[in-house]
Design a protein around this motif. Sequence first.
Motif, PDB file in Angstrom:
ATOM      1  N   MET A 258       0.834  -1.194   0.000  1.00  0.00           N
ATOM      2  CA  MET A 258       0.000   0.000   0.000  1.00  0.00           C
ATOM      3  C   MET A 258       0.873   1.249   0.000  1.00  0.00           C
ATOM      4  SD  MET A 258      -2.817   1.283   2.838  1.00  0.00           S
ATOM      5  CE  MET A 258      -1.598   2.105   3.870  1.00  0.00           C
ATOM      6  N   VAL A 259       0.519   2.219  -0.817  1.00  0.00           N
ATOM      7  CA  VAL A 259       1.241   3.491  -0.857  1.00  0.00           C
ATOM      8  C   VAL A 259       1.003   4.248   0.445  1.00  0.00           C
ATOM      9  CG1 VAL A 259       1.359   5.736  -1.992  1.00  0.00           C
ATOM     10  CG2 VAL A 259       1.087   3.668  -3.362  1.00  0.00           C
ATOM     11  N   THR A 260       2.054   4.849   0.987  1.00  0.00           N
ATOM     12  CA  THR A 260       1.910   5.729   2.147  1.00  0.00           C
ATOM     13  C   THR A 260       2.043   7.163   1.655  1.00  0.00           C
ATOM     14  OG1 THR A 260       2.851   4.085   3.654  1.00  0.00           O
ATOM     15  CG2 THR A 260       2.836   6.381   4.389  1.00  0.00           C
ATOM     16  N   PHE A 261       0.984   7.936   1.807  1.00  0.00           N
ATOM     17  CA  PHE A 261       1.007   9.317   1.346  1.00  0.00           C
ATOM     18  C   PHE A 261       1.849  10.164   2.299  1.00  0.00           C
ATOM     19  CE2 PHE A 261      -3.304   7.840  -0.101  1.00  0.00           C
ATOM     20  CZ  PHE A 261      -2.968   7.744  -1.445  1.00  0.00           C
ATOM     21  N   ASN A 262       2.582  11.111   1.738  1.00  0.00           N
ATOM     22  CA  ASN A 262       3.411  11.990   2.554  1.00  0.00           C
ATOM     23  C   ASN A 262       3.282  13.427   2.061  1.00  0.00           C
ATOM     24  OD1 ASN A 262       5.443  12.468   0.419  1.00  0.00           O
ATOM     25  ND2 ASN A 262       5.978  10.306   0.739  1.00  0.00           N
ATOM     26  N   SER A 263       4.028  14.319   2.677  1.00  0.00           N
ATOM     27  CA  SER A 263       3.897  15.753   2.383  1.00  0.00           C
ATOM     28  C   SER A 263       4.406  16.128   0.997  1.00  0.00           C
ATOM     29  CB  SER A 263       4.638  16.574   3.444  1.00  0.00           C
ATOM     30  OG  SER A 263       6.012  16.231   3.480  1.00  0.00           O
ATOM     31  N   ASN A 264       5.071  15.207   0.312  1.00  0.00           N
ATOM     32  CA  ASN A 264       5.529  15.486  -1.050  1.00  0.00           C
ATOM     33  C   ASN A 264       4.452  15.199  -2.095  1.00  0.00           C
ATOM     34  OD1 ASN A 264       8.214  16.261  -0.332  1.00  0.00           O
ATOM     35  ND2 ASN A 264       8.729  14.106  -0.048  1.00  0.00           N
ATOM     36  N   HIS A 265       3.434  14.429  -1.712  1.00  0.00           N
ATOM     37  CA  HIS A 265       2.341  14.162  -2.637  1.00  0.00           C
ATOM     38  C   HIS A 265       1.461  15.399  -2.780  1.00  0.00           C
ATOM     39  CE1 HIS A 265       3.256   9.872  -1.659  1.00  0.00           C
ATOM     40  NE2 HIS A 265       2.889   9.702  -2.923  1.00  0.00           N
ATOM     41  N   THR A 266       0.830  15.527  -3.938  1.00  0.00           N
ATOM     42  CA  THR A 266      -0.137  16.623  -4.129  1.00  0.00           C
ATOM     43  C   THR A 266      -1.537  16.115  -3.844  1.00  0.00           C
ATOM     44  OG1 THR A 266      -0.596  16.177  -6.473  1.00  0.00           O
ATOM     45  CG2 THR A 266       1.338  17.544  -5.967  1.00  0.00           C
ATOM     46  N   ALA A 267      -2.427  17.033  -3.487  1.00  0.00           N
ATOM     47  CA  ALA A 267      -3.814  16.651  -3.223  1.00  0.00           C
ATOM     48  C   ALA A 267      -4.463  16.067  -4.477  1.00  0.00           C
ATOM     49  CB  ALA A 267      -4.602  17.864  -2.726  1.00  0.00           C
ATOM     50  N   ALA A 268      -4.138  16.624  -5.635  1.00  0.00           N
ATOM     51  CA  ALA A 268      -4.729  16.138  -6.886  1.00  0.00           C
ATOM     52  C   ALA A 268      -4.353  14.689  -7.150  1.00  0.00           C
ATOM     53  CB  ALA A 268      -4.289  17.019  -8.056  1.00  0.00           C
ATOM     54  N   ASP A 269      -3.072  14.355  -6.961  1.00  0.00           N
ATOM     55  CA  ASP A 269      -2.621  12.983  -7.200  1.00  0.00           C
ATOM     56  C   ASP A 269      -3.225  12.012  -6.192  1.00  0.00           C
ATOM     57  OD1 ASP A 269      -1.132  13.576  -9.436  1.00  0.00           O
ATOM     58  OD2 ASP A 269       0.737  13.862  -8.339  1.00  0.00           O
ATOM     59  N   ILE A 270      -3.392  12.461  -4.959  1.00  0.00           N
ATOM     60  CA  ILE A 270      -3.965  11.593  -3.935  1.00  0.00           C
ATOM     61  C   ILE A 270      -5.427  11.284  -4.245  1.00  0.00           C
ATOM     62  CG2 ILE A 270      -4.643  11.470  -1.502  1.00  0.00           C
ATOM     63  CD1 ILE A 270      -2.065  13.091  -0.888  1.00  0.00           C
ATOM     64  N   VAL A 271      -6.197  12.307  -4.609  1.00  0.00           N
ATOM     65  CA  VAL A 271      -7.617  12.088  -4.927  1.00  0.00           C
ATOM     66  C   VAL A 271      -7.762  11.238  -6.184  1.00  0.00           C
ATOM     67  CG1 VAL A 271      -9.777  13.241  -5.586  1.00  0.00           C
ATOM     68  CG2 VAL A 271      -8.378  14.170  -3.737  1.00  0.00           C
ATOM     69  N   LYS A 272      -6.838  11.367  -7.094  1.00  0.00           N
ATOM     70  CA  LYS A 272      -6.851  10.543  -8.310  1.00  0.00           C
ATOM     71  C   LYS A 272      -6.743   9.069  -7.939  1.00  0.00           C
ATOM     72  CE  LYS A 272      -4.261   9.974 -12.662  1.00  0.00           C
ATOM     73  NZ  LYS A 272      -3.107  10.466 -13.456  1.00  0.00           N
ATOM     74  N   GLN A 273      -5.931   8.759  -6.936  1.00  0.00           N
ATOM     75  CA  GLN A 273      -5.717   7.380  -6.503  1.00  0.00           C
ATOM     76  C   GLN A 273      -6.748   6.952  -5.450  1.00  0.00           C
ATOM     77  OE1 GLN A 273      -1.653   6.595  -5.516  1.00  0.00           O
ATOM     78  NE2 GLN A 273      -2.122   4.860  -4.200  1.00  0.00           N
ATOM     79  N   PHE A 274      -7.109   7.885  -4.576  1.00  0.00           N
ATOM     80  CA  PHE A 274      -7.986   7.594  -3.436  1.00  0.00           C
ATOM     81  C   PHE A 274      -9.100   8.644  -3.396  1.00  0.00           C
ATOM     82  CE2 PHE A 274      -8.191   8.039   1.472  1.00  0.00           C
ATOM     83  CZ  PHE A 274      -9.312   7.217   1.544  1.00  0.00           C
ATOM     84  N   PRO A 275     -10.192   8.440  -4.140  1.00  0.00           N
ATOM     85  CA  PRO A 275     -11.240   9.467  -4.278  1.00  0.00           C
ATOM     86  C   PRO A 275     -11.811   9.969  -2.961  1.00  0.00           C
ATOM     87  CG  PRO A 275     -11.575   7.699  -5.855  1.00  0.00           C
ATOM     88  CD  PRO A 275     -10.488   7.247  -4.936  1.00  0.00           C
ATOM     89  N   LYS A 276     -11.910   9.092  -1.967  1.00  0.00           N
ATOM     90  CA  LYS A 276     -12.521   9.496  -0.698  1.00  0.00           C
ATOM     91  C   LYS A 276     -11.647  10.490   0.070  1.00  0.00           C
ATOM     92  CE  LYS A 276     -15.094   7.553   3.188  1.00  0.00           C
ATOM     93  NZ  LYS A 276     -16.230   8.423   2.861  1.00  0.00           N
ATOM     94  N   ALA A 277     -10.403  10.661  -0.330  1.00  0.00           N
ATOM     95  CA  ALA A 277      -9.549  11.668   0.304  1.00  0.00           C
ATOM     96  C   ALA A 277     -10.137  13.061   0.140  1.00  0.00           C
ATOM     97  CB  ALA A 277      -8.149  11.618  -0.292  1.00  0.00           C
ATOM     98  N   SER A 278     -10.981  13.235  -0.857  1.00  0.00           N
ATOM     99  CA  SER A 278     -11.596  14.545  -1.090  1.00  0.00           C
ATOM    100  C   SER A 278     -12.403  14.992   0.120  1.00  0.00           C
ATOM    101  CB  SER A 278     -12.478  14.519  -2.336  1.00  0.00           C
ATOM    102  OG  SER A 278     -13.534  13.590  -2.190  1.00  0.00           O
ATOM    103  N   ASP A 279     -13.004  14.056   0.856  1.00  0.00           N
ATOM    104  CA  ASP A 279     -13.775  14.417   2.051  1.00  0.00           C
ATOM    105  C   ASP A 279     -12.871  15.056   3.102  1.00  0.00           C
ATOM    106  OD1 ASP A 279     -16.041  13.351   0.872  1.00  0.00           O
ATOM    107  OD2 ASP A 279     -15.872  11.412   1.888  1.00  0.00           O
TER     108      ASP A 279
END
Length: 232
Positions: A1-22
Amino acid sequence: MVTFNSNHTAADIVKQFPKASDLFKKNRIDFCCGGDKPLGEVFETKSLSGEEILHELNESYGQWLENGNVEINWDAISDAELIDYILEKHHHYLNEELPALGQFVTKIYRVHGQQHPHLKELHEVYHQLKTDLESHLIEEEKFLFPLIKNYQEKPDLELLESIKKLNQDMEQEHIAAGDFLQKIHQLTNGFEPPEGACNSYRITYARLAELESNTFQHIHLENNILFKKFVS
């Protein structure tokens, strides 16, 4: 599983994990028009606790996967399929919701405007947003989307340049829509009805919240996935 960190962008995270938008909406982190900034930069600008947000983000992502959800590989979906998805999930929703919700916004302004003066500005801002979005949908459906589908069938340099120009225009309109939504969010105190609000008042605020959520997802799919395919 990918661990998201402060270098990731919000756009890329939501692209991979849609519920992050909440989570991003809760913390007022832009994941559509301004979603290409590293989270670390966003945390610093907004004085947010990055450690807490990242912990909650990764924990909810793990639970989401454990519950059997599957990531959508947007890069493997054709432009035509993505456009059809946007039309079904977002354009159809807006074409149905904008006029219907407009009647509710007008109703509560007419009935409660004297006691709640902010409803006058809410009425004005909403109908400006409604007019702009309705025009925006027509531009995409009549011009941009057919050009993209044509390009997918028969790539052409002149066609590509036309698409890039239209994409830039649409992105500017997305920024304007985001500004209107931000203003609506402020005017409604985060869609929190005042004490003693009637049922129509509460329904209006709930539907405005859903409009914000749907439109942010809509803009994200176009700016960060569809339009990015045409950036040279």
